[in-house]
Every structure is written in structure tokens, then in C-alpha cells.
Enzyme design. Sequence first.
Site, PDB file in Angstrom:
ATOM      1  N   GLU A 263       0.461   8.555 102.407  1.00 37.62           N
ATOM      2  CA  GLU A 263       1.065   9.495 101.561  1.00 37.62           C
ATOM      3  C   GLU A 263       2.279   9.419 100.818  1.00 37.62           C
ATOM      4  O   GLU A 263       2.302   9.944  99.964  1.00 37.62           O
ATOM      5  CB  GLU A 263       1.288  10.675 102.741  1.00 37.62           C
TER       6      GLU A 263
ATOM      7  N   GLY B 114      46.326  27.483  80.249  1.00 41.78           N
ATOM      8  CA  GLY B 114      46.509  26.248  80.719  1.00 41.78           C
ATOM      9  C   GLY B 114      45.624  25.186  79.788  1.00 41.78           C
ATOM     10  O   GLY B 114      45.856  25.257  78.686  1.00 41.78           O
TER      11      GLY B 114
ATOM     12  N   GLY C 211      -3.102   7.654 106.107  1.00 42.84           N
ATOM     13  CA  GLY C 211      -2.443   8.901 105.824  1.00 42.84           C
ATOM     14  C   GLY C 211      -1.134   8.819 106.284  1.00 42.84           C
ATOM     15  O   GLY C 211      -0.566  10.042 106.256  1.00 42.84           O
TER      16      GLY C 211
ATOM     17  N   HIS D  27       2.967  12.179 112.047  1.00 40.76           N
ATOM     18  CA  HIS D  27       3.552  13.351 112.563  1.00 40.76           C
ATOM     19  C   HIS D  27       4.738  13.103 113.130  1.00 40.76           C
ATOM     20  O   HIS D  27       4.966  13.350 114.569  1.00 40.76           O
ATOM     21  CB  HIS D  27       2.399  13.730 113.589  1.00 40.76           C
TER      22      HIS D  27
ATOM     23  N   LYS E 170      31.874  41.450  91.153  1.00 40.58           N
ATOM     24  CA  LYS E 170      31.819  42.923  91.802  1.00 40.58           C
ATOM     25  C   LYS E 170      31.589  43.920  90.797  1.00 40.58           C
ATOM     26  O   LYS E 170      30.623  45.047  90.997  1.00 40.58           O
ATOM     27  CB  LYS E 170      33.089  43.345  92.377  1.00 40.58           C
TER      28      LYS E 170
END
Length: 518
Positions: free
Chosen positions: A332, A34, A309, A280, A137
Site C-alpha cells: 500500500e 509602522g 497489502g 493493521h 465580529k
Amino acid sequence: MAPIALLSVSDKEGLVPLAKTLTEDYGYQIISSGGTAKSLEEANVVVTRVADYTGSPEILDGRVKTLHPRVHGGILAKRTESTHLRDLEQQNISKIDLVVVNLYPFQQTVTDPNVHWETAIENIDIGGPAMVRAAAKNHSDVVILTNPNQYRYFLDALKADQVTEQMRQKFALEAFEHTAAYDVAISNWIAEKLKLDKSQWLEVLPLQQKLRYGENPHQCASWYSSKNKGWGGATQLQGKELSTNNLLDLEAALSTVREFGYSNDETNPDKQKAAVVVKHTNPCGVAISTSSCDAISRALEADRVSAFGGIVALNYSVNSEAATLLTNLFLECVVAPSFDKGAREILSKKPNLRLLQLTPESLTQVSKNHARSILGGILVQDQDNQIIRPESWRVVTKRCPTEKEKKDLAFAWSLVRHVRSNAIVIASSGQSLGIGAGQMNRVGSAKLALDASGEKAKGAVLASDGFFPFDDTVKMSGEYGIKAIIQPGGSIRDKDSIAACDELGITMLFTGMRHFLH
């Protein structure tokens, strides 16, 4: 006898250099079909077409090309098995030593939402996966390459005569991952197209990066993400490596800020700008304004202690003035649609600050599902992202909200579904004042939120993600001067809370929709 390589690829990247190196430097015979054969012939690479090699023409408009014993026998024969070698000799089949295959572009084809069913189906590869699986395989005897990124690695090893068993095994693993991802894409597309329930949860997410550790240093962690979708489309512009906790907080911040739109369009001066600070996985400060600097200042000031933070998400491009404000506190991460040159220069003075640019385009094709792991399985549910419709809310008290209170209630309700339940949000004038999250009882969350608000609670509004089982939260709210409350309603004691509101002159609205976030 010359080694044989079978090349049949949809992705032509690196094809010609690979084939030329194989033929010119190592004497390989190339078999192809192809479009692959045509590309090689045009590059003056000597190619034997599959039809000529097998003696069988391509049939069924190319649906059957490589499904032939001369192909699969040459791939699957074990070189150490005498019966296999005897069969090859009797059937006049040559051993194939290298298979280079990647598959019809099904995934790319179905990214078009208007693709015809027939077009998608014709882009389901049959012969390709069969060859890939056969070579994988028999990897002890055959090398299988499925990605152009592997070509240089393989050629370097071939040059050094170091194509080891371990390398073959690695290529085999990547080959089976390649066909597995392909089948998952097909099955998921068919299920979505036909609107059928899947009997199995199938999802393929490539490894984005290995993380330093998980939530704690003793936990191993990896990040898997769809390429160019959601966080997989984010660009980290500076800062330390992302951690597990960073990513969890970033997700919480982004989901909250998207309540107020998320785009780079700065042409409208009245565009609502939102700033969200998360700690958090809970928002600790949120503010909206027509001024980018005002949004940041008010979000940080909502709870400056908790903001230290924290993670900041913005729904607008960051300029120099906004960047200056972001350097006034230890953070952060900051995520936004973009950062201009001046902002980048200012923020670079905080080299450990993680800057992430996440374009709106990366969010357009994210899954509508929300999946979470449990022991031995996952839970899958719809995202809780329904559009908020204030016109469906019901005033259940004698006193109706003022126009300002309506705006404040809508703002507070937008936030409360992003706070861990039991959740309470106190807000006023487009700014969160106090947030109570994750408590075992609702009055405990209310106490935290109201105490955090202090004197600012007077005239403010309160939002609750779930109904009030008792009237204690209403009575406490009255003591702090809350003037309007929004909650789902549906408790058997709703009448007690309504009566307490009427007694205290507080407006209460029922939304009829709960927003627990566990």
C-alpha cells in the site's frame, strides 16, 4: 466618500499589489502604521499613517498605535444601527470597510530555543488581535483578511461585485482561527518555558487534507497536522490519496523503524539499515542489516502472507536495487527518508503505490506528547520512546545469555513495544520470526508467535511487553526451542517462571520496564 482600508501586516507578501489595486482600481483610502506604512510609501502608494488619522502619536515604543476610538469605532460600527451612525458623526469617526492584518511573528520568534524571554514577549501582538477580532465580529459590514492567500480571492470577488455575506463569514471564521492559534502558541510557549502544568489542553493543527473516508467508508475523516512537522512534513511522491488506515499504519511503521535510527547519511557503509512491514498497526516483519536489500528481503520474508497489502518503512535512502525488491509484492505505502532517481523510475511502474518521502528534519520538532481521543475528551501521555539500556537489565536465571543472544534480545525488545499488547516477539539474527499481538491473554499471543516461527524458533529469543503471570509461556517456549527470554518481571509468580527457565536451560532477563501498547 472613499472606502477605507486599514492595512497592518507582519507578513508583507502580496501587500503592495493589494494596496495598489485597492487605491488605483477602487479608490480606497489606505490607513497604515509602522513597517507596513513604510513599505507602501517606498512603493509610492498613498498612505495615511495611523497617528495622523487618529491625531494620537504612537506611544510606549509602539506598544500603543491602533488602540483608539477612531480605529475601533470605525471597524465596529453597525451600518444598520442608527445610534452607531450617530455616534460616528458626533465623534467625527469614519467607517472602515476593509481590515488587512496579520500578527507579530511570535511563532517564528520562539522557534529559536535560545530566544530571550523579553524578545518573545515583545513579539506578542496586542493591537493586531484587537483589530482582527473587531472586524471579524462586525463581518456583516467589514471584510477582514488575515492571510496573503486570501488577497487574490477577495480582489476577484471585488472586481465581480460578488463580495457576499457568505464570503465575509468565511473570512471571519479564518480570522478567529488566526487569533486563536496565536494565543495557543503563546500560552503553550509560556507553559513550556516556565515548566508549568497547563490547566487546559490547547493545540492548533491546520487542516492537511480531507480524507476520502475514515476507517470505513461510512465514516467521514479529516487529517490535521503541524506544517513541516512529522507527517505534515512528508511529501507524497506518487500513488493514490492517503486514507485514514494508511496514516495509522504509517505511524506504526515509522515509530518502529526509528528504533534503529532514521537518516539520509549513507557515508558509513556499516550503518544499520532497518526495514519494517506493518499490517493493521502491528509490525508483521522487521529486519536489520548492513545491506539495504537484505533488510527488505528478510523483513518481507518474515511473514510474507501478512506483508501482502502492507506498509513498509525504511530508515535509509531507497536505491534502484531496493526499489526492485519492493515491486515484487503488492504494498500500500512505502515511507523512507528519500528515494533516488533510479528508485523513483522503478517504483513509478506501480502507480497506485503510495510513496512518501519524510526527511529526518521533519521529525526533530515533533511533540513529546502522545494524545488519543476518548468520548468527550482526550488522554495525553509521554511518548514511550525511552532509550533502551541493556546495561540495566538483570539476568535472573542460572544460565547467562551468549553474545549473540544479547544482540537478539535487544533487537526483540526494541520491537515488542511497538506491538499491541498482549505482545510477544520471536527473533533471531536481526530478523523477526513470529509476532503475537493484541490477544486477551499472554499465552495466546505466545502461541501465535511461536507457531508463526515454527522450526526457526529453535535457538531464537522471545520478548514479552509485560510480565508472565504464570509459567505457561516459558514451558511452551521450551517446547519450541527458545533459548532466551526478555520480559519486565514484577509478577508475584516470577519465581515459577524463573524455575521453569532453569529447568529448561533457558536464559531469562528482567528489564524492570513494561511496554504496553493499547
